[in-house]
Design a protein around this motif. Structure first.
Motif, PDB file in Angstrom:
ATOM      1  N   TRP A 146      17.716 -11.691  51.873  1.00  0.00           N
ATOM      2  CA  TRP A 146      18.242 -12.762  52.857  1.00  0.00           C
ATOM      3  C   TRP A 146      17.004 -13.534  53.024  1.00  0.00           C
ATOM      4  N   THR A 147      16.468 -13.882  51.958  1.00  0.00           N
ATOM      5  CA  THR A 147      15.166 -15.080  51.750  1.00  0.00           C
ATOM      6  C   THR A 147      14.019 -14.327  52.889  1.00  0.00           C
ATOM      7  N   SER A 148      13.894 -12.999  52.632  1.00  0.00           N
ATOM      8  CA  SER A 148      13.051 -12.472  53.541  1.00  0.00           C
ATOM      9  C   SER A 148      11.613 -12.697  53.486  1.00  0.00           C
ATOM     10  N   ALA A 149      10.950 -13.464  54.633  1.00  0.00           N
ATOM     11  CA  ALA A 149       9.457 -13.705  54.674  1.00  0.00           C
ATOM     12  C   ALA A 149       8.635 -12.486  54.550  1.00  0.00           C
ATOM     13  N   LYS A 150       9.155 -11.272  54.989  1.00  0.00           N
ATOM     14  CA  LYS A 150       8.192 -10.086  54.796  1.00  0.00           C
ATOM     15  C   LYS A 150       8.356  -9.499  53.531  1.00  0.00           C
ATOM     16  N   MET A 151       9.517  -9.468  52.907  1.00  0.00           N
ATOM     17  CA  MET A 151       9.465  -9.014  51.670  1.00  0.00           C
ATOM     18  C   MET A 151       9.119  -9.913  50.383  1.00  0.00           C
ATOM     19  N   MET A 152       8.854 -11.028  50.821  1.00  0.00           N
ATOM     20  CA  MET A 152       8.561 -11.832  49.748  1.00  0.00           C
ATOM     21  C   MET A 152       7.467 -11.794  48.814  1.00  0.00           C
ATOM     22  N   PRO A 153       6.065 -11.182  49.478  1.00  0.00           N
ATOM     23  CA  PRO A 153       4.810 -10.986  48.620  1.00  0.00           C
ATOM     24  C   PRO A 153       5.216  -9.848  47.577  1.00  0.00           C
ATOM     25  N   THR A 154       6.175  -8.965  48.038  1.00  0.00           N
ATOM     26  CA  THR A 154       6.192  -7.758  47.001  1.00  0.00           C
ATOM     27  C   THR A 154       7.360  -7.520  46.326  1.00  0.00           C
ATOM     28  N   LYS A 155       8.400  -8.484  46.737  1.00  0.00           N
ATOM     29  CA  LYS A 155       9.689  -8.127  45.951  1.00  0.00           C
ATOM     30  C   LYS A 155      10.211  -9.385  45.295  1.00  0.00           C
ATOM     31  N   SER A 156      10.442 -10.531  45.776  1.00  0.00           N
ATOM     32  CA  SER A 156      11.046 -11.841  45.154  1.00  0.00           C
ATOM     33  C   SER A 156       9.781 -12.565  44.599  1.00  0.00           C
ATOM     34  N   GLY A 157       8.790 -12.805  45.397  1.00  0.00           N
ATOM     35  CA  GLY A 157       7.625 -13.447  44.899  1.00  0.00           C
ATOM     36  C   GLY A 157       7.192 -13.412  43.652  1.00  0.00           C
ATOM     37  N   PRO A 158       6.778 -12.143  43.217  1.00  0.00           N
ATOM     38  CA  PRO A 158       6.200 -12.139  41.760  1.00  0.00           C
ATOM     39  C   PRO A 158       7.229 -12.588  40.894  1.00  0.00           C
ATOM     40  N   ALA A 159       8.461 -12.632  41.099  1.00  0.00           N
ATOM     41  CA  ALA A 159       9.364 -13.229  40.046  1.00  0.00           C
ATOM     42  C   ALA A 159       9.333 -14.606  40.228  1.00  0.00           C
ATOM     43  N   LEU A 160       9.365 -15.232  41.505  1.00  0.00           N
ATOM     44  CA  LEU A 160       9.844 -16.776  41.722  1.00  0.00           C
ATOM     45  C   LEU A 160       8.432 -17.409  41.519  1.00  0.00           C
ATOM     46  N   LEU A 161       7.179 -16.703  41.407  1.00  0.00           N
ATOM     47  CA  LEU A 161       5.916 -17.365  40.998  1.00  0.00           C
ATOM     48  C   LEU A 161       6.190 -17.977  39.206  1.00  0.00           C
ATOM     49  N   LYS A 162       6.837 -17.357  38.571  1.00  0.00           N
ATOM     50  CA  LYS A 162       7.301 -18.026  37.174  1.00  0.00           C
ATOM     51  C   LYS A 162       8.164 -19.067  36.908  1.00  0.00           C
ATOM     52  N   VAL A 163       8.720 -19.521  38.187  1.00  0.00           N
ATOM     53  CA  VAL A 163       9.396 -20.686  38.095  1.00  0.00           C
ATOM     54  C   VAL A 163       8.673 -21.923  38.104  1.00  0.00           C
ATOM     55  N   LYS A 164       8.997 -22.911  37.136  1.00  0.00           N
ATOM     56  CA  LYS A 164       7.951 -24.012  37.139  1.00  0.00           C
ATOM     57  C   LYS A 164       8.756 -25.296  36.615  1.00  0.00           C
ATOM     58  N   ASN A 165       8.226 -26.409  36.785  1.00  0.00           N
ATOM     59  CA  ASN A 165       8.700 -27.624  36.143  1.00  0.00           C
ATOM     60  C   ASN A 165       8.709 -27.700  34.679  1.00  0.00           C
TER      61      ASN A 165
END
Length: 353
Positions: free
Chosen positions: A210-229
Motif C-alpha cells: 500500500w505504498t507503505s512509508a514504514k515498509m519502504m526502507p526494508t521491503k520495496s525501497g531496495p528494489a526501487l533504488l535500481k530504477v533510473k532514468n
C-alpha cells in the motif's frame, strides 16, 4: 489509502537538465510541497483495480459535481498550499479499453481539472488510482503486460510534456504484489516511457504494501533504488509513500493513535539520507478530531524538520467527498464568498514560510 475508495463508492452511490528533486533547504524552512488530494475521478475504483466508470464523481461544478476548482483556488490563495494530487481510474481514461488510446471525452474531462490545478500556480500530480492492477490482475505479474501500462503513461506524458509543474505518480498503492523485483521492472518501463517524451518532470515511484512509508526502507525501497532514468541518473525520481495515523493504518477511523515518527518517518529519513534520495508523502489523513490534530501536527512537524529528504505531504482528501459524512474529510465548506477549512486542515496543513 486502501479502504477509502470502497468508502468513496458508497459515498458516491454513496537533471541532464532534469529538474531534480528540489535542492535541500534548511530544515526550519519546512518542506517544499503542502497540499491535498482532489478526489472524484477515482470513485468507483476498488482495491483490486476494478473501476466502475459510471460511478465517478468529477469534482467539477460545470459537470454537476463538487467545486474542486474553487477548493484548489482557496487552498492555494488562502492556505498557501502548492500541490494537488488528482486521482483517476485507468479504466476511465481509456473508456474500459485495455491497451487502448486515451478516450478524448473522458480524458478531456479529467484534463479540465488538471488545467484548473495548473492555473492556480500549484504543482499537480497525476495519480492512476488502480493499486497496480486492472480488474484484479497485477500489472506485469499475470495481468496486463508492462508494455500496456507503459503505453498509457507514454500517452499521458505526451499530453503534458511541456508542463513542468505536473508530477507523474506511477500508480496508487500497489499491494500484495508477489515479486518486488518484477514490480521494479514495471516501474522502470514506465519511467523509460515517460522520459522518452517528458524529459524533466518529477516521477513518483510507488512501492508494495500500500505504498507503505514504514515498509519502504526494508521491503520495496531496495528494489526501487535500481530504477533510473535512461541516461543512468536518478534526477527527478522521488520515492512515493503513504501513511495514516489510525489504529490499523487503514485511514477509516476518525481517531488517531500515533504520530508515526519513531517507527516510520525517522527510519525512513535515515534510509533516504543514506541513499541520497527524497520522498513525498502523497497520502496521509485523519479525522477532524483532537487526537488527529495532535498526532498529525506532530507527524508533519517532523517532516518539516527533515525537509532535506522529505519534499512534502498531501492530505487525503478533498474533492468530491462529503464534508459532513466522510471520516477523513478535508473538504472546505463555502460560506458566501469565502471558504472554511476542516479542523484538521486548519490545524496542521499549512505551508511553512
Amino acid at each position: 489509502m486502501y479502504f477509502t475508495l470502497l468508502s468513496a463508492v458508497a459515498l458516491a452511490s454513496r537533471a541532464c537538465a532534469f529538474p531534480a528533486q528540489p535542492e535541500a533547504r534548511a530544515a526550519a524552512a519546512g518542506v517544499q510541497f503542502v497540499g491535498v488530494n482532489i478526489a472524484g475521478f477515482d470513485f468507483g475504483c476498488s482495491i483490486q483495480g476494478a473501476c466502475d466508470v459510471t460511478r465517478i464523481s468529477p469534482p467539477l461544478s460545470n459537470l454537476g459535481g463538487a467545486d474542486g476548482v474553487g477548493q484548489m483556488q482557496h487552498f492555494y490563495k488562502d492556505d498557501g498550499m502548492n500541490i494537488f494530487r488528482l486521482p483517476v481510474g485507468w479504466q476511465y481514461l481509456v473508456n474500459n479499453k485495455l491497451g487502448g488510446t486515451l478516450d478524448s471525452g473522458n480524458f478531456g474531462r479529467y484534463d479540465q481539472l488538471m488545467q484548473a490545478c495548473l492555473k492556480t500556480g500549484a504543482y499537480c500530480m497525476v495519480d492512476i488510482h488502480n493499486y497496480a492492477r486492472w480488474n484484479g490482475q497485477i500489472i506485469g505479474q499475470g495481468g496486463p503486460p508492462n508494455t500496456q501500462f507503459a503505453n498509457l503513461w507514454s500517452q499521458i506524458a505526451t499530453k503534458y510534456a511541456s508542463q513542468q509543474k505536473i508530477i507523474f505518480g506511477v500508480v496508487n498503492e500497489p499491494h500484495d504484489v508477489p515479486d518486488i523485483d518484477k514490480w521494479a521492472d514495471t516501474v522502470q518501463e514506465v519511467v523509460t516511457a515517460i522520459r522518452a517524451v517528458a524529459k524533466t518532470q518529477m516521477i513518483a515511484l510507488p512501492g508494495n504494501d500500500w505504498t507503505s512509508a514504514k515498509m519502504m526502507p526494508t521491503k520495496s525501497g531496495p528494489a526501487l533504488l535500481k530504477v533510473k532514468n535512461p541516461n543512468g541518473t536518478y534526477d527527478g525520481l522521488i520515492i512515493d509513500v503513504h501513511k495514516y495515523l489510525d489504529s490499523d493504518n487503514s485511514g477509516t477511523h476518525t481517531e488517531c493513535v500515533t504520530d508515526n515518527i519513531g517507527d516510520t518517518f525517522q527510519p525512513l529519513a535515515t534510509w533516504l539520507k543514506d541513499n541520497n534520495r527524497k520522498a513525498i508523502l502523497s497520502e496521509t489523513g485523519g479525522g477532524n478530531t483532537d487526537s488527529c490534530k495532535k498526532y498529525m501536527c506532530q507527524q508533519l512537524d517532523f517532516l518539516n524538520q527533515n525537509s532535506d529528504v522529505f519534499l512534502g505531504y498531501i492530505g487525503w482528501s478533498a474533492g468530491s467527498f462529503s464534508s459532513s459524512t466522510y471520516e477523513l474529510s478535508e473538504v472546505p465548506t463555502k460560506n458566501g464568498n469565502s471558504w472554511v477549512d476542516s479542523a484538521l486542515v486548519k490545524a496542521c496543513f499549512t505551508k511553512k514560510k
